[in-house]
Structure formats: structure tokens, C-alpha cells
Design an enzyme around this catalytic site. Structure first.
Site, PDB file in Angstrom:
ATOM      1  N   CYS A  39      -4.437  -1.937  -1.739  1.00 12.41           N
ATOM      2  CA  CYS A  39      -4.562  -0.531  -2.105  1.00 12.41           C
ATOM      3  C   CYS A  39      -5.579  -0.437  -3.237  1.00 12.41           C
ATOM      4  CB  CYS A  39      -3.186  -0.046  -2.553  1.00 12.41           C
ATOM      5  SG  CYS A  39      -3.197   1.562  -3.362  1.00 12.41           S
ATOM      6  N   CYS A  52     -10.951   2.564   0.207  1.00  9.73           N
ATOM      7  CA  CYS A  52      -9.535   2.881   0.428  1.00  9.73           C
ATOM      8  C   CYS A  52      -9.148   2.136   1.690  1.00  9.73           C
ATOM      9  CB  CYS A  52      -9.345   4.385   0.615  1.00  9.73           C
ATOM     10  SG  CYS A  52      -7.690   4.834   1.180  1.00  9.73           S
ATOM     11  N   THR A  53      -7.995   1.476   1.669  1.00 10.37           N
ATOM     12  CA  THR A  53      -7.653   0.602   2.794  1.00 10.37           C
ATOM     13  C   THR A  53      -7.283   1.376   4.067  1.00 10.37           C
ATOM     14  OG1 THR A  53      -5.420   0.413   1.890  1.00 10.37           O
ATOM     15  CG2 THR A  53      -6.982  -1.355   1.377  1.00 10.37           C
ATOM     16  N   HIS A  54      -7.150   2.690   3.946  1.00  6.69           N
ATOM     17  CA  HIS A  54      -6.948   3.483   5.154  1.00  6.69           C
ATOM     18  C   HIS A  54      -8.258   3.674   5.931  1.00  6.69           C
ATOM     19  CE1 HIS A  54      -3.146   4.662   3.244  1.00  6.69           C
ATOM     20  NE2 HIS A  54      -2.778   5.214   4.386  1.00  6.69           N
ATOM     21  N   ASP A  96       0.877  -1.173   0.000  1.00  4.54           N
ATOM     22  CA  ASP A  96       0.000   0.000   0.000  1.00  4.54           C
ATOM     23  C   ASP A  96       0.917   1.227   0.000  1.00  4.54           C
ATOM     24  OD1 ASP A  96      -2.401   1.523   0.213  1.00  4.54           O
ATOM     25  OD2 ASP A  96      -2.004   1.815   2.347  1.00  4.54           O
ATOM     26  N   SER A  97       0.307   2.414  -0.096  1.00  3.51           N
ATOM     27  CA  SER A  97       1.110   3.634  -0.036  1.00  3.51           C
ATOM     28  C   SER A  97       1.644   3.874   1.380  1.00  3.51           C
ATOM     29  CB  SER A  97       0.248   4.826  -0.457  1.00  3.51           C
ATOM     30  OG  SER A  97      -0.882   4.907   0.395  1.00  3.51           O
ATOM     31  N   GLU A 124      -2.893   8.509   8.410  1.00  6.52           N
ATOM     32  CA  GLU A 124      -1.417   8.451   8.439  1.00  6.52           C
ATOM     33  C   GLU A 124      -0.864   9.294   9.594  1.00  6.52           C
ATOM     34  OE1 GLU A 124       1.060   6.854   6.585  1.00  6.52           O
ATOM     35  OE2 GLU A 124      -0.431   5.720   5.436  1.00  6.52           O
TER      36      GLU A 124
HETATM   37  N1  DGL Z   1      -4.742   3.038   0.883  1.00  5.18           N
HETATM   38  C1  DGL Z   1      -4.721   3.292  -0.525  1.00  5.18           C
HETATM   39  C2  DGL Z   1      -6.031   2.978  -1.192  1.00  5.18           C
HETATM   40  O1  DGL Z   1      -6.654   2.002  -0.813  1.00  5.18           O
HETATM   41  C3  DGL Z   1      -4.015   4.556  -0.982  1.00  5.18           C
HETATM   42  C4  DGL Z   1      -4.418   5.847  -0.336  1.00  5.18           C
HETATM   43  C5  DGL Z   1      -3.503   6.975  -0.769  1.00  5.18           C
HETATM   44  O2  DGL Z   1      -2.299   6.827  -0.634  1.00  5.18           O
HETATM   45  O3  DGL Z   1      -4.014   8.008  -1.272  1.00  5.18           O
HETATM   46  O4  DGL Z   1      -6.449   3.599  -2.135  1.00  5.18           O
END
Ligand code: DGL
Length: 257
Positions: free
Chosen positions: A69, A180-182, A6-7, A148
Site C-alpha cells: 500500500c 497505488c497498488t490498485h 492493503d486497504s 474495488e
Molecule cells: N492501494 C492503496 C495504495 O497503494 C490504498 C488505496 C486506498 O485505499 O485509497 O495507496
């Protein structure tokens, strides 16, 4: 060995869901902390980052790579599959989650990054199998920074989150995909503003469809290796809120250049 990337710390929500499902394996996680956020980057930039990550996983001996991600699943999965499918099996999130909405009649909300929403990947993948699905996609890019940087209780963050949830509530969404995984980390806050809405984590749907494959190569016990492209210490600090990171994250060699 299973690679996940992921990022940043977002993909740890996917790793957590996998381990909670009883899958034991050697896991290697890469957080591209130098290039976070992906959601504001171009397709070419994301393709270049993720090609390096695939090569890194292949060198490490991973059998498969889970794209933990949504943004890269939306934008570059097809390119990565074409380039690497003879060397590594790649599992994207959106494409595996979409079939679960085959018979959905209610309006589905999607919260995602800028790039994911712009790509309309959720609408594209869900309407492939449910052409009459009604999908409302909403850009919530700032949630990534909130997670984050651990800004959950900051009043400005809370206002922003409330505004976004209200928008989807007013659009009559009964279910919202955490695109989004965040975002799974923010569910307790979302629930405060929308206790009756069901928040769906696509990672859980991906795992449902691939768990048989993942169980095949299981190990007796799991092992974990964490790599980042910058600042291992802050990855450990914010990541530890979501996953028990016992091992010291390392700076990946390819990211040093
Ligand atoms: N967590 C990632 C996603 O699922 C990337 C979020 C990001 O870095 O903008 O899209």
C-alpha cells in the site's frame, strides 16, 4: 511467513508479482476492507489501522511485513518502523522503488491517492537520490473505487481515467509510476489512452531489491491465508479477478470489535 496488507484488493497485485517471481513462502494477506479507502483518511487514522495490522502479523508469526500500500508507505512507514522494527522487518513500497529513478532525466508522472500525492512522498524519496528529477504527481483517488467495485467499463469511469492520463501526457511524462497498488489492474485501460507511455509498477522494483532476502526463508511450496476486516465474500469476488483466491477469506478477530 510473509505478511502483506492493503486497504483492500490492491495489494494482491503485489502478492501476484511476488509469486510470479518464484518466491515461495507462507503468505498472510490482510485487506482492511472496513476502512477502505486509505487515500482519503488522515495520517492518525492510517497509523491506528496499520498498528493493529502489524500486531496481528506479529501474533501470527510473520517474519516480515510488506506494505502493499503506497498510502501507508507514504504516511506512516517511519512510525511503524520505530515502533515495530525489533519484532518484524517492514518493507515499504515507495522507499524501495525510488532508487530506481536515480539517473532518470525524463519527466516522471505519478498517479496516486489523495493522501499519497498530498504527502509528496514520491517527490521526497526520488529527489533524495536524484535532486534534479522532474516529477509530476497527480491525485487519482477514484481509481481505487473503480477497481474495488469493478467499474472498469462504466463510461463515467472511462472518462475520468482518460482525463487523468491526458493530463500526464500533456505534462510530457514518458513514464508513469502506478503509485497505488490498485492501479496495475487498470493498465490495459491506461494503455488505450496512452499506448506510448511506460507504466511502472513499484512493486516490481521493491521485489527486485529485496528478492535475495525473501529467497532466504523460502518454503518448498507456498501457502496463502487471506484476512479482511469486513465482508469476506465481496473481497473474494473482486480479489479473484486479480489473484487465484482458493482459500475462503476470514474476518480477522481484532477487526470484529
Ligand atoms: N492501494 C492503496 C495504495 O497503494 C490504498 C488505496 C486506498 O485505499 O485509497 O495507496
Amino acid at each position: 511467513m510473509i505478511g502483506l496488507f492493503d486497504s483492500g484488493v490492491g495489494g494482491l497485485s503485489v502478492l501476484k508479482a511476488i509469486t510470479e517471481n518464484g518466491i515461495k513462502d507462507d503468505f498472510i494477506y490482510f485487506g482492511d476492507t472496513k476502512n477502505v479507502p486509505y487515500g482519503t483518511k488522515t495520517k492518525d487514522e492510517i497509523l491506528s489501522f496499520t498498528k493493529d495490522i502489524m500486531e496481528f502479523f506479529i501474533k501470527k508469526g510473520a517474519d516480515c511485513a510488506i506494505m502493499a500500500c503506497n498510502t501507508s508507505s507514504a504516511l506512516v512507514y517511519e512510525d511503524l518502523r520505530k515502533k515495530f522494527s525489533d519484532k518484524i522487518k517492514i518493507y515499504p513500497l515507495i522507499q524501495y522503488a525510488a532508487p530506481f529513478f536515480k539517473n532518470e532525466k525524463e519527466t516522471i508522472g505519478v498517479m496516486a491517492t489523495n493522501a499519497t500525492v498530498k504527502s509528496r512522498a514520491y517527490t521526497r524519496e526520488i529527489t533524495k537520490i536524484n535532486p534534479r528529477a522532474n516529477i509530476v504527481e497527480l491525485e487519482c483517488q477514484k481509481f481505487v473505487e473503480i477497481v474495488e467495485k469493478m467499474l472498469y467499463s462504466d463510461p463515467l469511469s472511462l472518462n475520468y481515467i482518460e482525463e487523468k492520463v491526458e493530463y500526464l501526457k500533456n505534462a510530457e511524462c514518458k513514464k508513469i509510476i502506478l503509485g497505488c497498488t490498485h492501479f496495475p489492474y487498470l493498465v490495459p485501460v491506461f494503455k488505450k489512452f496512452a499506448p506510448d507511455i511506460e507504466f511502472i509498477d513499484p512493486a516490481k522494483l521493491l521485489i527486485k531489491s529485496i528478492q535475495k532476502e525473501l529467497f532466504v526463508n523460502q518454503s518448498e511450496e507456498s501457502s496463502f491465508e487471506f484476512y479482511v476486516s469486513s465482508d469476506p465474500e465481496s473481497f473474494k469476488q473482486s480479489g479473484s479477478m486479480f489473484f487465484d483466491i482458493k482459500e475462503q477469506p476470514k474476518l480477522a478477530e481484532f477487526a470484529k470489535v
